[in-house]
Structure formats: C-alpha cells, structure tokens
Design an enzyme around this catalytic site. Sequence first.
Site, mmCIF file in Angstrom:
data_model
loop_
_atom_site.group_PDB
_atom_site.id
_atom_site.type_symbol
_atom_site.label_atom_id
_atom_site.label_comp_id
_atom_site.label_asym_id
_atom_site.label_seq_id
_atom_site.Cartn_x
_atom_site.Cartn_y
_atom_site.Cartn_z
ATOM 1 N N ASP A 182 23.511 18.502 25.347
ATOM 2 C CA ASP A 182 24.026 18.249 26.686
ATOM 3 C C ASP A 182 23.383 16.980 27.263
ATOM 4 O O ASP A 182 22.168 16.797 27.147
ATOM 5 C CB ASP A 182 23.661 19.466 27.558
ATOM 6 C CG ASP A 182 24.291 19.417 28.926
ATOM 7 O OD1 ASP A 182 25.528 19.449 29.002
ATOM 8 O OD2 ASP A 182 23.542 19.355 29.928
ATOM 9 N N GLU A 213 15.581 19.963 7.856
ATOM 10 C CA GLU A 213 14.856 21.060 7.202
ATOM 11 C C GLU A 213 15.748 22.304 7.084
ATOM 12 O O GLU A 213 15.659 23.064 6.140
ATOM 13 C CB GLU A 213 13.653 21.380 8.096
ATOM 14 C CG GLU A 213 12.487 22.013 7.426
ATOM 15 C CD GLU A 213 11.403 22.282 8.468
ATOM 16 O OE1 GLU A 213 11.001 23.441 8.584
ATOM 17 O OE2 GLU A 213 10.980 21.340 9.194
HETATM 18 C C1 GLC Z 1 27.262 18.458 30.833
HETATM 19 C C2 GLC Z 1 28.024 19.754 30.825
HETATM 20 C C3 GLC Z 1 28.393 20.113 32.234
HETATM 21 C C4 GLC Z 1 27.129 20.253 33.045
HETATM 22 C C5 GLC Z 1 26.264 19.005 32.954
HETATM 23 C C6 GLC Z 1 24.877 19.249 33.449
HETATM 24 O O1 GLC Z 1 28.038 17.392 31.243
HETATM 25 O O2 GLC Z 1 29.138 19.639 29.985
HETATM 26 O O3 GLC Z 1 29.131 21.299 32.298
HETATM 27 O O4 GLC Z 1 27.460 20.478 34.387
HETATM 28 O O5 GLC Z 1 26.127 18.583 31.621
HETATM 29 O O6 GLC Z 1 24.151 20.029 32.550
#
Ligand code: GLC
Length: 500
Positions: free
Chosen positions: A204, A255
């Site tokens: 993310d 790994e």
């Molecule tokens: C990413 C995710 C989104 C979230 C953001 C903050 O863009 O896809 O849903 O709100 O990160 O974590």
Amino acid sequence: MQWLQGILLRVTNEVANDWWRDAVVYQVYPRSFADGNGDGTGDLIGVYDKLEYLSALGVDAIWLSPFYTSPLADGGYDVADYCDVDPRFGTLADFDLLIGRAHELNIRVIVDIVPNHSSSEHPWFREALAGIGRDRYIFRDQPNDWESIFGGPAWTQVPDGQWYLHLFDPSQPDFNWSHPDVHAFFKDVLRFWLQRGVDGFRIDVAHGMIKADGLPDVGALGHRQIELMTTAELPYFDQDGVHEIYREWRPILDEYGAMAVAEAWVSSPARLARYIGRDELHQAFNFDFMVAEFDAKSFRVVIEKSLAEAELVGAPTTWVLSNHDKPRHVTRYGGLARARAATLLMLSLPGSAYLYNGEELGLDEVTDLPPELREDPAFLRTGESRDGCRVPIPWAEGAWTNPWLPMPARWDAITADKQEHDPGSTLNFYRQAIRLRRGFRGDIQWLDVADGVLSFRRGDRRVVLNTSQSPVPIEGTVLMASGPVTDTLPPDTAVWLADR
Ligand code: GLC
C-alpha cells in the site's frame, strides 16, 4: 546426475515462482465479500466458504485487502496490529484455514501490507502520544504546507503543541522510516505472514514511506496537491530512499519464493520502472488502463505505453479496471455492455489481470448511498466517497442480514446464484474468458482498422473491440464475445477470433 537435478529443480522453482506474470488475481475486500457469521460484516470464514466459487471462476490468486486489527477508520488501511486478525474478520486460525484450503485448490494468496502509516490505535502511536518513542512517527513543532490525500492539511496538533504528519486521515499517522525500529518491525511483519504461507504482498502507498529531507514545502501552486501526484515531483512521494527499503525486503521475499506488487503513483513510466527488478519488487499496478476512456484510441495509447514500460523493467505489466478506490467500471463506462467489452480486452492482454470482487457479477457503482451511511474518511473532508464500490456482494437474495452498507434492490436480479446457471450471465462470461485466456500466446501485433476500432493479433488469435457508433465486419471463428455478434461486431462489443 545430481548437478543436473539441482539445475532442474532451480529452473522448476523459478518457473513456479513466476506464476504472477500472467496471473488473474482476484481482489477480495473482506468487509464486503462474504459474511460467514451473519453479523453484517464480511469475514475470513466468508472468504473460506467462497473458495470453491473462486476456483470455478478460474482465478490464480486472491489478494486480500487488510483484515488486520483496526478501528476501520479507513476500511482497515489503518492497522493497529499488523500480526493479528480483527475480531470482526475472524481469527488467525480462520486465516490458516483459508490459506490451507486456497492452496489445496491451487489458489495463491496475496495479503496487503500497509507500511506508510499505522492506525493511531497502534501501540507505538499511543506511546508516542504519551511522549515515548515519538521519533517512530513524524512529529514537528511546526507543520508545513503538505496536504492530506483525503483533503485538508496533512498535520494534526497534539495537546502538548507538537504536530504529527498523516498523508491520509488523522487516524493514520505516517511512520518515520529513518528510524531503525520501523525497518526491523516491517521485516518481522513480512516474515510473520510468509511463515503463515502467503505467496505475496500488495504494498500500500509503496511510493510514500520516505519524505524529502527537511520536509520542504510544496509551495503555493493553486490546486490540490494530490492532483499533481502523477505529473510532478512531490516531497512526500517517490523519494529515492524508498528503493532502499525494497532492497532490504527482496531477500526476505526470495527466501520464501514470494512476490510483491506495488501500489505506486509516480510521475512517469521511468520512475515506476525503478520499483521493479531483481533486487526490488516484482510488479507495480498500472493505473493508466483503469483511468482510460472507453475509446479505441485511448486504450491503444495506454496499452502501447504500458507494454513499453514493461519492456523497460523486463516484467509483464498489470491490468486493472476496478478496485476498492475507484467507481466500478460498469458505471464509469456507462453500462454493462461496455464494461464487458473492456474486460474482454483486458483479459486478452499479455501480463497479469487484477479483478475486483463483484465485477464478475457486473455490479455497478452504488451512487445513492445516504450520506449518514458513508464511511470513507475522504467523504467528510472532500465530499468524494469510495463507499459506492464497497457495497457487499449479492450472493443470493437475503444472503446478508443487515449488511454494513445496504445493497440496492436492482442487484436482486443479478445475484451470484441467479447468474450461476444462466449461460448468458456476466459470471459465466468471466468464467469462460478466464479459461480461454490461457490460449493467448506471444506479443501483440497491431492490425489496421477503422477509427473507433481496436484490433491486434496474438499468435493465432485476434482481438477486436468496437468503440465506434456503427457495426464493423469481422472474419474468423468466434471464440467468445462480450455480447451478441454475427458476421459484424456491434458497437460497445469485443470479440476473440481464431483464424479459420
Ligand atoms: C491506498 C488504498 C486506499 C487507502 C490508502 C491509505 O491507496 O488503496 O484504500 O485509503 O492507501 O492507506
């Protein structure tokens, strides 16, 4: 002989570990996918119960959006405990059950990792508020001009006068990745899930963890900073330092033979290419396809650009039409016919395709959710909300008791159980396309066609998409089409053809 066996084993492993290159990956938004215990919130047992359905759909892997302990201020992208399951989603034992069964069915499992920020409920942030270990987050005496992606300033003041940085909601404080504890912590988190058998990670905000030295102002540019994300360099995104993190992670992934796909919004293909490679990540999402208009020319431009990017990094690109952050493509394109045509195009392209739960039922965006039910933190700050693509999946009429977001009555006609045995259903269309997709071989060779039409050959197959207003003639054996076809292809339709 043993040396030969050794080489063979290595080659076999490498090939097996490259499964992601042309995979169909199905994104599960756990809160909305399937409710195993009937409390109105989806959960891991719900996912477990649907694994046979996913196997019949033909997907190679599932990607689970966060199911970790969380106040769910941002649907779980605000993690309070990275190594546990939120009680609303189940338990670690449920996760083990899920992954065990998924592997039996030959479905790989990718989990989301959220390293840019934690929840404000994370023990480290609670300690930071109490004045302990504040330098694991980004605290300053004065804020700068950075804006939150969800709108408003990216800084919030705490009672003793200091400010902390949150590129997203105030309940999502950004980690300070200059602190060694943060590095050590995330390596442990990776190992924790790898030891439980996961096959990969979706990272993310993979472009966000490192901030420019001294946290310089962006400068008064007269628009929201987020609008600059894909065109300009921002001091909080795509800093060179993020690559050091991925170089630290890669040996751990190797790994265990695991892969990682980055959610990275950057200013150019060349910048995106830097995330991929033998010592960093395996793939990055290609969002250009998702934002392309339903138009032959826009699709062609994006496909050519993406393929060129892929060439640059030596890894196939990813394709995605819908996810949990964007309005569903049925609605974006103005109807199911176009959505199915775009899907058929996507599934014919070289590389991996990411599907978002519910798109195989042809779900549209729920645009009329009452404001008081909307939970997206961005909604309160900007009026824009991502809740409409997060409405629970209609498995059957009444399958959910009290779903956390109400499903529209129109979905009663397109529940999964109604589509199951209807050969013309969108569900069966996806099943067939995923099965037949395996027959595509080789690179794309573009074919000359009329304006508004897109066509290419891959091996002994041709793909034609008609985004013009009039039907176009087609020749060859129809393998499958996104809607009714004869010897002409109607507007808003795509077809896969085999040479006669
Ligand atoms: C990413 C995710 C989104 C979230 C953001 C903050 O863009 O896809 O849903 O709100 O990160 O974590």
